[in-house]
Design a protein around this motif. Structure first.
Motif, short mmCIF file in Angstrom:
data_model
loop_
_atom_site.label_atom_id
_atom_site.label_comp_id
_atom_site.label_asym_id
_atom_site.label_seq_id
_atom_site.Cartn_x
_atom_site.Cartn_y
_atom_site.Cartn_z
N GLN A 187 -14.27 -8.07 -7.74
CA GLN A 187 -13.01 -8.58 -7.19
C GLN A 187 -12.09 -7.40 -6.90
O GLN A 187 -11.64 -6.71 -7.80
N LEU A 188 -11.82 -7.17 -5.61
CA LEU A 188 -10.94 -6.08 -5.20
C LEU A 188 -9.48 -6.52 -5.17
O LEU A 188 -8.58 -5.71 -5.38
N GLY A 189 -9.25 -7.80 -4.90
CA GLY A 189 -7.88 -8.30 -4.85
C GLY A 189 -7.86 -9.81 -4.86
O GLY A 189 -8.81 -10.47 -4.44
N THR A 190 -6.75 -10.37 -5.36
CA THR A 190 -6.56 -11.82 -5.36
C THR A 190 -5.07 -12.09 -5.24
O THR A 190 -4.26 -11.15 -5.19
N CYS A 250 -4.79 -4.22 -3.69
CA CYS A 250 -5.31 -5.16 -2.69
C CYS A 250 -4.98 -6.61 -3.03
O CYS A 250 -5.62 -7.54 -2.52
N ASN A 251 -3.99 -6.81 -3.89
CA ASN A 251 -3.60 -8.17 -4.26
C ASN A 251 -2.60 -8.73 -3.25
O ASN A 251 -1.99 -7.99 -2.48
N PHE A 252 -2.46 -10.05 -3.29
CA PHE A 252 -1.63 -10.77 -2.32
C PHE A 252 -0.50 -11.52 -3.01
O PHE A 252 -0.61 -11.90 -4.17
N SER A 253 0.56 -11.75 -2.25
CA SER A 253 1.66 -12.59 -2.73
C SER A 253 2.30 -13.28 -1.52
O SER A 253 2.68 -12.61 -0.56
N ARG A 291 -7.07 -1.37 2.87
CA ARG A 291 -7.22 -0.64 1.60
C ARG A 291 -8.51 -1.07 0.89
O ARG A 291 -9.23 -0.24 0.34
N ALA A 292 -8.81 -2.36 0.94
CA ALA A 292 -10.01 -2.87 0.27
C ALA A 292 -11.29 -2.27 0.88
O ALA A 292 -12.25 -1.97 0.16
N ILE A 293 -11.30 -2.11 2.21
CA ILE A 293 -12.46 -1.50 2.87
C ILE A 293 -12.66 -0.06 2.36
O ILE A 293 -13.78 0.36 2.07
#
Length: 429
Positions: A188-191, A244-247, A302-304
């Protein structure tokens, strides 16, 4: 392992301490691996879906019963109402899937069903139906992770899609960036640390007085085409967090304040709005969509970079989930991916939204690896406690991806799918 497969049954105590139990299942139970036929059942949220898929990738049938009218009436998913709607149609949906494929239960190799994540009340309806069929016809059963299914359905459509690959899974309840290293092995790179992008689309559509029967995403995308995407200055979320997280909670608040400042009345549907009012709503829709998707773009870039450090051979980014049906989202992410010399893979819209095909296909992938439950008893007791996993991570969190902004509630979270499969493989070796 000779002519037998091993199934590892994961038994959870109330405190989520788990152990592994080995059950021998002869290969003959499955028949030829080249001609497996699996029924997939999906009831994790607000759509009742079933499909039958053959192991060569042929989709023999696909049936979806939508709860669009309920969504419009309640302005979102009401779990108890959704459960009732599932119960009303589940038998007919499964029967239609079988009839459309010109098959009966006796022709199936196995049954696959979503066991999480999702709404417990809704998950239970699908699991109960799947176990009833599997028990009555002595069929193996595969418990499927909803988000893994969204990622893996791309392998049904894109035959060249091999592991490792990246996936961005975006829907009403999820925002997930993963590195898929192998079947059942995900990083998991981001959530999301609060709301998912689909939730933001739905709320914005509701506040703008749009028709929710087609869900917020299509309604916003259509109205946004009439608006000026730079008319309203919304700030991009989490600029200061280099992860790489989201909001989307903050963006929702910005949208609500913008709507209030323009005296837009959601009680007046868009179809009855004056031309000036409609123009104002269109500007908000376009401005919201631009910033909501820009947030996706920045996180994906960024995740790539992170993923290529771990697996330099990556060639594809899969974008799936309900929001991946949005053409603007696809176009913007295609630009990001091309800059990084990768290829974007998007399933067709009917396979992006929740569906039984993705569940059946994911069941097939695990079935071929020998990961399945033996047939349940033909007559399970009324008080049987089903294995439902409403909060179930897909992969282990990447060390660099841990955000200071995150404050995830960890109570009642199942161990991730990846950790369970890795533990089972260690037991076998």
């Amino acid at each position: 392992m000779g002519s037998s497969q091993f199934f590892i049954e994961i038994l959870f105590s109330p405190f989520f301490c788990f152990k592994f139990q080995f059950v021998k299942i002869p290969n003959e139970t499955l028949g030829s691996q080249d001609d497996l036929v699996v029924l997939g059942i999906e009831t994790s949220c607000d759509d009742t879906a079933a499909a039958i898929v053959r192991s060569n990738g042929d989709i023999l049938s696909q049936v979806v019963s939508s709860q669009a009218e309920l969504l419009a009436r309640y302005g979102g998913v009401a779990p108890k109402m959704a459960e009732g709607a599932h119960m009303q149609v589940i038998d007919q949906v499964v029967q239609d899937a079988l009839e459309n494929a010109n098959l009966t239960e006796r022709d199936l190799s196995a049954v696959a069903v979503t066991i999480g994540p999702g709404l417990s009340l809704c998950l239970r309806v699908g699991v109960q139906k799947a176990r009833k069929i599997a028990g009555s016809h002595n069929l193996p059963i595969v418990g499927v992770h909803h988000m893994e299914a969204h990622a893996l359905v791309a392998r049904l459509i894109e035959k060249d899609l091999q592991f490792p690959f990246m996936a961005l899974l975006i829907s009403g309840g999820h925002n997930l960036l993963i590195l898929a290293r192998d079947l059942g092995h995900y990083i998991q790179l981001g959530t999301t640390i609060d709301d998912a992008i689909g939730e933001a689309y739905d709320k914005t559509a509701k506040w703008l007085g749009l028709d929710l029967r087609r869900s917020g995403g299509p309604a916003i995308e259509e109205l946004a085409r009439e608006g000026d995407a730079k008319a309203v200055k919304f700030s991009t979320p989490m600029k200061q967090h280099k992860d790489c997280n989201f909001s989307y909670a903050g963006l929702k608040t910005q949208v609500r304040l913008a709507i209030e400042s323009r005296n837009i009345n959601a009680e007046i549907p868009i179809s009855s709005a004056s031309s000036e009012d409609r123009s104002s709503r269109a500007d908000i829709a376009a401005s919201f969509q631009r910033v909501a998707v820009l947030h996706l773009e920045e996180r994906c870039e960024r995740a790539i970079e992170w993923a290529l450090k771990i697996e330099p051979s990556i060639k594809h980014l899969v974008v799936s989930g309900g929001v991946a049906s949005n053409q603007y989202v696809r176009a913007q992410l295609d630009q990001v991916v091309k800059k990084k010399s990768l290829q974007l893979v998007c399933p067709p819209p009917s396979l992006c939204t929740d569906n039984g095909v993705m569940v059946a296909w994911t069941g097939l992938e695990h079935l071929r690896m020998g990961r399945y439950d033996p047939p349940p008893p033909a007559n399970e007791p009324e008080d049987y406690v089903y294995d439902l996993r409403p909060r179930w991570p897909l992969g282990e969190e990447y060390s660099e991806g841990r955000s200071e902004a995150r404050s995830l509630r960890t109570a009642r979270i199942h161990p991730s799918l990846t950790s369970l499969i890795q533990a089972s493989m260690q037991q076998q070796s």
